[in-house]
Design a protein around this motif. Structure first.
Motif, mmCIF file in Angstrom:
data_model
loop_
_atom_site.group_PDB
_atom_site.id
_atom_site.type_symbol
_atom_site.label_atom_id
_atom_site.label_comp_id
_atom_site.label_asym_id
_atom_site.label_seq_id
_atom_site.Cartn_x
_atom_site.Cartn_y
_atom_site.Cartn_z
ATOM 1 N N VAL A 298 26.082 29.231 2.247
ATOM 2 C CA VAL A 298 26.314 30.091 1.080
ATOM 3 C C VAL A 298 25.120 31.017 0.867
ATOM 4 N N PHE A 299 23.899 30.470 0.948
ATOM 5 C CA PHE A 299 22.723 31.312 0.752
ATOM 6 C C PHE A 299 22.614 32.376 1.829
ATOM 7 N N ALA A 300 22.947 32.017 3.060
ATOM 8 C CA ALA A 300 22.882 33.004 4.146
ATOM 9 C C ALA A 300 23.851 34.154 3.865
ATOM 10 N N ARG A 301 25.064 33.821 3.414
ATOM 11 C CA ARG A 301 26.047 34.865 3.082
ATOM 12 C C ARG A 301 25.575 35.720 1.919
ATOM 13 N N ARG A 302 25.091 35.068 0.877
ATOM 14 C CA ARG A 302 24.651 35.802 -0.319
ATOM 15 C C ARG A 302 23.427 36.678 -0.015
ATOM 16 N N ARG B 297 25.528 37.388 -7.833
ATOM 17 C CA ARG B 297 26.126 36.316 -7.023
ATOM 18 C C ARG B 297 25.049 35.447 -6.367
ATOM 19 N N LEU B 298 23.961 36.069 -5.929
ATOM 20 C CA LEU B 298 22.856 35.300 -5.354
ATOM 21 C C LEU B 298 22.236 34.396 -6.420
ATOM 22 N N ALA B 299 22.073 34.913 -7.626
ATOM 23 C CA ALA B 299 21.526 34.112 -8.723
ATOM 24 C C ALA B 299 22.413 32.912 -9.022
ATOM 25 N N VAL B 300 23.715 33.124 -9.010
ATOM 26 C CA VAL B 300 24.643 32.018 -9.270
ATOM 27 C C VAL B 300 24.544 30.968 -8.168
ATOM 28 N N ALA B 301 24.428 31.408 -6.926
ATOM 29 C CA ALA B 301 24.287 30.457 -5.814
ATOM 30 C C ALA B 301 23.008 29.637 -5.983
#
Length: 150
Positions: free
Chosen positions: A98-102, A118-122
């Protein structure tokens, strides 16, 4: 909704604490002695810093909620994609994916506040609050037309 109630209760308790400490500080300053005035001024700093911190935090939450409402209206609010173990812990491989995608999404569109949101939510889903907060601050700044340093 539960988070809002908790936040308001915590804020109310803090305000009561600030008023009590501030009252004691003023009472010490009224003694008129150099020690009383000095301790009173020092004690007055605590509620002043606390009020400032509470105000800044409230503004941050309000702005983050505004961005969440905008994304919700667009139908683009992110969901928790992280797999969990039976004990409820985050699967590390899932988090890395997920982090790699974000991160890739954010690197491809560094000026898009939605990507940073979206990165913050992840990060928040993974309980990495400091990084979540920094990413959300960047999302807010980009939405408001400000540019933060890299």
């Amino acid at each position: 909704m539960r988070a809002k109630i908790t936040y308001f209760i915590t804020a109310a308790v803090l305000v009561v604490f600030f008023v009590l400490v501030g009252g004691r500080a003023v009472a010490m300053m009224r003694l008129g002695t150099p020690l009383g005035v000095g301790l009173g001024l020092a004690a007055l700093i605590i509620p002043l810093i606390g009020v400032w911190f509470l105000w800044k935090n409230t503004q941050f939450v309000r702005k983050a909620n505004k961005l969440a409402a905008l994304l919700d209206a667009e139908g683009a609010l992110p969901v928790d994609e992280l797999r969990r173990t039976p004990a409820g812990r985050i699967d590390r491989d899932s988090a890395d994916e997920v982090f790699a995608r974000r991160r890739a999404e954010t690197e491809d569109s560094p000026a898009d506040w939605r990507c940073w949101f979206r990165l913050a939510v992840a990060y928040q889903d993974a309980r990495d609050t400091p990084r979540a907060r920094r990413a959300m601050q960047r999302a807010i700044a980009l939405h408001d037309g400000k540019q933060l340093p890299s």
